[in-house]
Design an enzyme around this catalytic site. Structure first.
Site, PDB file in Angstrom:
ATOM      1  N   ASP A 132       0.853  -1.199   0.000  1.00 47.27           N
ATOM      2  CA  ASP A 132       0.000   0.000   0.000  1.00 47.27           C
ATOM      3  C   ASP A 132       0.879   1.236   0.000  1.00 47.27           C
ATOM      4  O   ASP A 132       2.102   1.150   0.106  1.00 47.27           O
ATOM      5  CB  ASP A 132      -0.900   0.001   1.248  1.00 47.27           C
ATOM      6  CG  ASP A 132      -0.076  -0.117   2.524  1.00 47.27           C
ATOM      7  OD1 ASP A 132       0.442   0.913   3.001  1.00 47.27           O
ATOM      8  OD2 ASP A 132       0.078  -1.247   3.043  1.00 47.27           O
ATOM      9  N   ASP A 137       0.682   3.532   2.401  1.00 47.79           N
ATOM     10  CA  ASP A 137       0.471   4.093   3.730  1.00 47.79           C
ATOM     11  C   ASP A 137      -0.712   5.075   3.623  1.00 47.79           C
ATOM     12  O   ASP A 137      -1.601   4.874   2.813  1.00 47.79           O
ATOM     13  CB  ASP A 137       1.756   4.740   4.258  1.00 47.79           C
ATOM     14  CG  ASP A 137       1.783   4.793   5.786  1.00 47.79           C
ATOM     15  OD1 ASP A 137       1.326   3.826   6.420  1.00 47.79           O
ATOM     16  OD2 ASP A 137       2.247   5.798   6.335  1.00 47.79           O
TER      17      ASP A 137
END
Length: 284
Positions: A208, A210
């Site tokens: 991802d 973040d």
């Protein structure tokens, strides 16, 4: 024998033969699970595997028995440890499903036992480069050879306490420092491996962006989906690394404790000596 610490999904896919389990009790408690040992294909190389979070992912990042895991591998004769971690990206040019082999850590944890020592023995060990550079190079080369993923060699892994993901302010702060990936498990694992004089390196799979990227909010669903994709990339990387592993170590990790023990043997309590003898017998 090589050690591997990571997710059980990766281990399950490795081509191991003559698999057995070893139950190891340590002065630091029980490891995350019994150690699974098997011969890698027909190479004659044994691989000792520990699922970091337990077989059923029951240990949070804070509660992982890091000391017991490293002690168990050392006790079984492991000299080099490969690891894998799921991480978030702090850089626009490191998208999910990229692989990063970091060379630095920044510790933001607060509630973890960071050392095997204490209780009457003081060790001040130099750790300017927390990952074994030789083993990291092997992992990075293996990732480039065995996968079509974007592979980044080097970078800083900021380790947060968890189990929560970052706030947006924290994420922006980490980006402002120029750090590269964010995770929850490389510390104290890397520090303890160096205390145990083990070579240690990790290949991290980005799941991802973040929370700094407002177009990509972190969700468990996204993390798990990308982690599942990364498992195959990491499995192929680990397999290639094992096949290309030189017979001997080519670094200074095996003498990392030399000159770092401040306390003379006569002053160390007997109970403490018994607990740390696996590490210090060559020096005291």
């Amino acid at each position: 024998m090589l050690g591997f610490i990571g997710g059980s999904g990766i281990y399950d896919a490795l081509p191991l033969q003559n698999v057995r389990e070893e139950t190891v009790e340590t002065p630091y408690g029980s490891p995350s699970a019994p150690v699974t040992i098997g011969e890698f294909e027909d190479t004659g190389t044994d691989v000792a595997f520990i699922p970091r979070h337990g077989k059923d992912h029951q240990y949070s990042p804070t509660d992982v028995p890091y000391r017991a895991n490293i002690y168990a591998l050392k006790h079984l004769g492991v000299e080099r440890v490969l690891a894998s971690n799921a991480v978030g990206s702090l850089r626009e040019d490191l998208p999910p499903r990229s692989l990063v082999v970091p060379d630095q850590t920044f510790d933001r944890t607060r509630h973890r036992e960071q050392t095997f020592f204490g209780d009457g023995i003081v060790v001040h060990q130099s750790q300017p480069d927390p990952f074994c550079p030789h083993l990291s190079g092997i992992l990075a080369d293996a990732a480039r050879e065995a996968t079509d993923a974007h592979v980044e060699e080097g970078g800083t892994y900021v380790c947060i306490e968890g189990p929560h993901f970052s706030t947006r302010a924290e994420s922006e702060f980490y980006r402002d420092q120029g750090w590269d990936v964010i995770g929850m498990t490389a510390v104290p694992e890397a520090k303890l491996a160096r205390e145990a004089e083990l070579c240690y390196a990790t290949v991290t799979g980005i799941t991802d962006y973040d929370v700094w990227n407002e177009d990509s909010e972190v969700t468990l669903e996204e993390v798990l989906e990308n982690a599942a994709h990364n498992e195959d990339l990491i499995k192929r990387t680990v397999e290639a690394a094992i096949r290309s592993m030189p017979e001997g170590r080519e670094c200074g990790c095996e003498t990392a404790l030399e000159g770092s023990i401040n306390t003379p043997k006569a002053a160390v309590p007997e109970e403490t000596l018994d607990r740390v003898s696996l590490f210090v017998d060559d020096y005291l």
